[in-house]
Design a protein around this motif. Structure first.
Motif, PDB file in Angstrom:
ATOM      1  N   ARG A  67      36.185 -19.553  -1.762  1.00 12.50           N
ATOM      2  CA  ARG A  67      37.240 -18.903  -0.999  1.00 12.50           C
ATOM      3  C   ARG A  67      37.937 -19.904  -0.080  1.00 12.50           C
ATOM      4  NH1 ARG A  67      35.361 -14.942   2.663  1.00 12.50           N
ATOM      5  NH2 ARG A  67      33.231 -15.528   2.141  1.00 12.50           N
ATOM      6  N   ALA A  68      39.234 -19.704   0.118  1.00 12.25           N
ATOM      7  CA  ALA A  68      40.050 -20.625   0.909  1.00 12.25           C
ATOM      8  C   ALA A  68      39.441 -20.856   2.286  1.00 12.25           C
ATOM      9  CB  ALA A  68      41.472 -20.083   1.049  1.00 12.25           C
ATOM     10  N   GLU A  69      38.941 -19.795   2.870  1.00 14.54           N
ATOM     11  CA  GLU A  69      38.382 -19.860   4.222  1.00 14.54           C
ATOM     12  C   GLU A  69      37.149 -20.778   4.259  1.00 14.54           C
ATOM     13  OE1 GLU A  69      35.832 -16.505   6.645  1.00 14.54           O
ATOM     14  OE2 GLU A  69      37.427 -15.872   5.295  1.00 14.54           O
ATOM     15  N   ILE A  70      36.295 -20.651   3.239  1.00  6.13           N
ATOM     16  CA  ILE A  70      35.092 -21.490   3.147  1.00  6.13           C
ATOM     17  C   ILE A  70      35.492 -22.938   2.837  1.00  6.13           C
ATOM     18  CG2 ILE A  70      32.961 -21.874   1.849  1.00  6.13           C
ATOM     19  CD1 ILE A  70      32.787 -19.342   3.394  1.00  6.13           C
ATOM     20  N   ARG A  71      36.452 -23.048   1.932  1.00  7.44           N
ATOM     21  CA  ARG A  71      36.924 -24.377   1.550  1.00  7.44           C
ATOM     22  C   ARG A  71      37.418 -25.134   2.791  1.00  7.44           C
ATOM     23  NH1 ARG A  71      38.797 -26.470  -3.246  1.00  7.44           N
ATOM     24  NH2 ARG A  71      38.497 -24.445  -4.213  1.00  7.44           N
ATOM     25  N   GLU A  72      38.147 -24.411   3.643  1.00  8.34           N
ATOM     26  CA  GLU A  72      38.702 -25.052   4.829  1.00  8.34           C
ATOM     27  C   GLU A  72      37.587 -25.502   5.778  1.00  8.34           C
ATOM     28  OE1 GLU A  72      42.576 -23.364   5.844  1.00  8.34           O
ATOM     29  OE2 GLU A  72      41.832 -23.362   7.898  1.00  8.34           O
ATOM     30  N   LYS A  73      36.565 -24.671   5.918  1.00 13.77           N
ATOM     31  CA  LYS A  73      35.416 -25.009   6.761  1.00 13.77           C
ATOM     32  C   LYS A  73      34.760 -26.299   6.276  1.00 13.77           C
ATOM     33  CE  LYS A  73      33.185 -20.964   8.762  1.00 13.77           C
ATOM     34  NZ  LYS A  73      32.264 -19.901   8.404  1.00 13.77           N
ATOM     35  N   VAL A  74      34.580 -26.386   4.963  1.00 14.96           N
ATOM     36  CA  VAL A  74      33.943 -27.569   4.383  1.00 14.96           C
ATOM     37  C   VAL A  74      34.822 -28.798   4.617  1.00 14.96           C
ATOM     38  CG1 VAL A  74      33.250 -28.674   2.214  1.00 14.96           C
ATOM     39  CG2 VAL A  74      32.664 -26.275   2.640  1.00 14.96           C
ATOM     40  N   GLN A  75      36.119 -28.624   4.403  1.00 18.31           N
ATOM     41  CA  GLN A  75      37.024 -29.760   4.579  1.00 18.31           C
ATOM     42  C   GLN A  75      37.044 -30.246   6.020  1.00 18.31           C
ATOM     43  OE1 GLN A  75      40.472 -28.031   2.786  1.00 18.31           O
ATOM     44  NE2 GLN A  75      40.018 -28.858   0.756  1.00 18.31           N
ATOM     45  N   GLU A  76      36.954 -29.317   6.958  1.00 22.33           N
ATOM     46  CA  GLU A  76      36.888 -29.713   8.363  1.00 22.33           C
ATOM     47  C   GLU A  76      35.613 -30.497   8.640  1.00 22.33           C
ATOM     48  OE1 GLU A  76      37.443 -26.212  10.718  1.00 22.33           O
ATOM     49  OE2 GLU A  76      39.593 -26.145  10.273  1.00 22.33           O
ATOM     50  N   ALA A  77      34.488 -30.051   8.078  1.00 21.19           N
ATOM     51  CA  ALA A  77      33.217 -30.748   8.295  1.00 21.19           C
ATOM     52  C   ALA A  77      33.269 -32.145   7.666  1.00 21.19           C
ATOM     53  CB  ALA A  77      32.064 -29.938   7.696  1.00 21.19           C
ATOM     54  N   VAL A  78      33.889 -32.226   6.488  1.00 19.73           N
ATOM     55  CA  VAL A  78      34.041 -33.517   5.823  1.00 19.73           C
ATOM     56  C   VAL A  78      34.845 -34.465   6.704  1.00 19.73           C
ATOM     57  CG1 VAL A  78      35.312 -34.657   3.954  1.00 19.73           C
ATOM     58  CG2 VAL A  78      33.775 -32.764   3.435  1.00 19.73           C
ATOM     59  N   ALA A  79      35.931 -33.939   7.263  1.00 18.52           N
ATOM     60  CA  ALA A  79      36.795 -34.759   8.101  1.00 18.52           C
ATOM     61  C   ALA A  79      36.056 -35.198   9.359  1.00 18.52           C
ATOM     62  CB  ALA A  79      38.052 -33.984   8.471  1.00 18.52           C
ATOM     63  N   GLU A  80      35.347 -34.259   9.960  1.00 23.06           N
ATOM     64  CA  GLU A  80      34.692 -34.564  11.223  1.00 23.06           C
ATOM     65  C   GLU A  80      33.600 -35.628  11.033  1.00 23.06           C
ATOM     66  OE1 GLU A  80      33.779 -31.110  13.468  1.00 23.06           O
ATOM     67  OE2 GLU A  80      32.476 -32.173  14.858  1.00 23.06           O
TER      68      GLU A  80
END
Lengths: 348, 348
Positions: B36-49
């Motif tokens: 889901r887009a919402e989960i995907r975004e969470k993962v991408q934020e963690a990757v970035a951080e």
């Protein structure tokens, strides 16, 4: 200002300073469309002020980008490292790519055997785009890049630039070679020279062909002497080539009174031959070069030459490619042609 | 925030921070669908951080090779293109790689900001191995390459080469810098010189430190004068640095009678200063360089220098890396050290 070794400025900090949302900053930083110029500028100012560096890992997750661009110079390493043209152009490219946190990968072509290997690498998903230079007519690399769909910007107008539909035409950065050559030859005509020779680059490169065309055009006016084909010699864009071409020209037309060398390197070679033959510059033979790179000002006598801003052309190539990567298909982008300017020094 | 050279953030760390399973992170990172887009975004934020970089290097080694090798020179483009050392070394590397149908990718380091980006590219599975040169002590790139498991060969002995167990020691190609420096200084002593200055490279490079050590060793014999610390100056391996260092040395020890410049470029700078001060070479001050690149023979007077076969060293680096890529772990491979030879010309 960001402090070396201090904490990295975040996307949030940029958003706060610019007074926009995180999403807007993200869109600008990742080169997305749909952001007004005024807002884009605000974000870019905040990015510059804070020294914000986009995190490529995150970006590549979103965009599937490698964060790297290949710079392919279709010349062997010996030529690339001995001709200041390439160093200057790479400087402009490197700075523009660096400012966009994009890695420059330099690839040189030692022999025809390298084409297939380079083509495989370019189409292997290891780079986001390519800058290609110094292409000769038979180079297969542009077709390989096109087949793989790799966004590509060319240094110098490719010879097929007018083929095909507008949307499929290649992007390139060039200088107005034809006009530059016309200026050089008109300057010599204006100084009363009548037997003006030209030392060309390899005519399978458009820059070399365009400069020769400009030479011919300048000699088609009612006041100009007709073009004498014995006054045209190939100098291969190298100093040694210029030396040899000048010798051949003097052998066939001993009373020539001027030479337009289509690069500064070839002009320095021509100066060596003229000196060896005991001819004075500009008294016996006036000399005009092309490029206005360091060898022009160092030459003895200092060279009158046609200036092209090589570093800026490199920067513009990188910019055009980055713009291309930020759009879907580049249909709204266009080639860039920079002006050429005559610089008068002592040699003519 | 990931620290250059520090431990690489793992998939687990990303999963923990995002509060999702490893499988979900893997799916997002590898571009799979069904998240889901919402989960995907969470993962991408963690990757970035965390600065997480997916390690596809290992996978690509198992499944396929890229056919490319990165040559990383830890110097800016202006230095790479003005110092003939790099052109020579690249010539040797390029020929050996070309013969093995392997593509050379040249990467230069303009500023410290570039390290993270280059590290990401190297660990991104885009190259089979790396050759690294001109490293300074604090460079984080070797650690980044090691963390990613990328086979690497160094130009010059890395400063950590004696650390760790034998199997984990770095592969490198070097010249016997210490012996070369001893030969240079002994030659000057043999010509009766007693106040011998030395112009060093940056001492955070082992080649510079080794040459200084050789200078000191040559001056520890019973017949040698003791080392005078005022006779040691840093010239940064550039012509300008050599010029400045020579001036500083003459200011503090006006009656020095010889100088050993640890590179030919620095020696040419020293010659300029000596000429400007009206000192004759070799009558007043004898000069010995290091490298035996083109500037040595062109210098006025031609330089006595220590020859290292730079092109051959490049070839050997490429050979060692290709051998490394052909084996499982390189445990049976060893560093290569080439000899240094004194070349006597007119300057000493």
């Amino acid at each position: 200002m960001s402090v070396p070794g201090g904490p990295r400025p975040t996307l949030e900090a940029v958003a706060a300073l610019a007074g926009v949302s995180r999403a807007t900053v993200s869109r600008v930083v990742n080169g997305g469309t749909g952001v007004r110029a005024e807002i884009r500028e605000k974000v870019q100012e905040a990015v510059a002020e804070l020294g914000y560096v986009p995190n490529i890992a995150a970006r590549s997750l979103v965009t599937r980008r490698t964060g790297a661009v290949a710079v392919v110079i279709a010349e062997p390493e010996t030529r690339v490292f001995s001709d200041p043209f390439f160093a200057q152009q790479l400087r402009g490219i490197g700075r523009e790519l660096g400012a966009a946190d994009t890695q420059l990968l330099l690839m040189m072509v030692e022999s025809d055997r390298d084409h297939a290997r380079i083509g495989r690498y370019l189409s292997g998903g290891h780079v986001d785009g390519a800058l290609m230079f110094s292409l000769h007519r038979a180079d297969p690399l542009p077709a390989m890049a096109a087949d793989s769909g790799l966004p590509t910007v060319f240094g110098g107008r490719p010879h097929w630039s007018d083929d095909g539909p507008a949307g499929a035409r290649p992007l390139y950065v060039d200088t107005d070679n034809r006009d530059g050559a016309r200026q050089a030859v008109r300057h010599l005509l204006g100084r009363g020279r009548r037997r003006i020779a030209v030392i060309t680059g390899p005519l399978d490169q458009t820059s070399a062909q365009d400069r020769l065309d400009g030479y011919r055009e300048a000699l088609t006016g009612p006041d100009a002497p007709p073009v004498d084909e014995r006054l045209i010699a190939d100098g291969s864009f190298t100093a040694e080539g210029g030396e040899r071409a000048m010798a051949a020209l003097l052998d066939s037309v001993p009373d020539l009174d001027a030479v337009f060398a289509c690069s500064d390197l070839m002009a320095t070679g021509a100066l060596r031959t003229l000196r060896a033959r005991g001819l004075r510059v500009p008294e016996d033979v006036a000399v005009v070069g092309y490029d206005d790179l360091a060898p022009a000002a160092w030459a003895d006598p200092p060279l009158t030459t046609v200036r092209q801003d090589v570093q800026e052309m490199g920067r513009l190539m990188a910019r055009l490619l980055l713009d291309r990567l930020a759009t879907d298909d580049g249909a709204r982008l266009a080639p860039v042609v920079t002006p050429a300017t005559l610089i008068v020094r002592d040699s003519a």
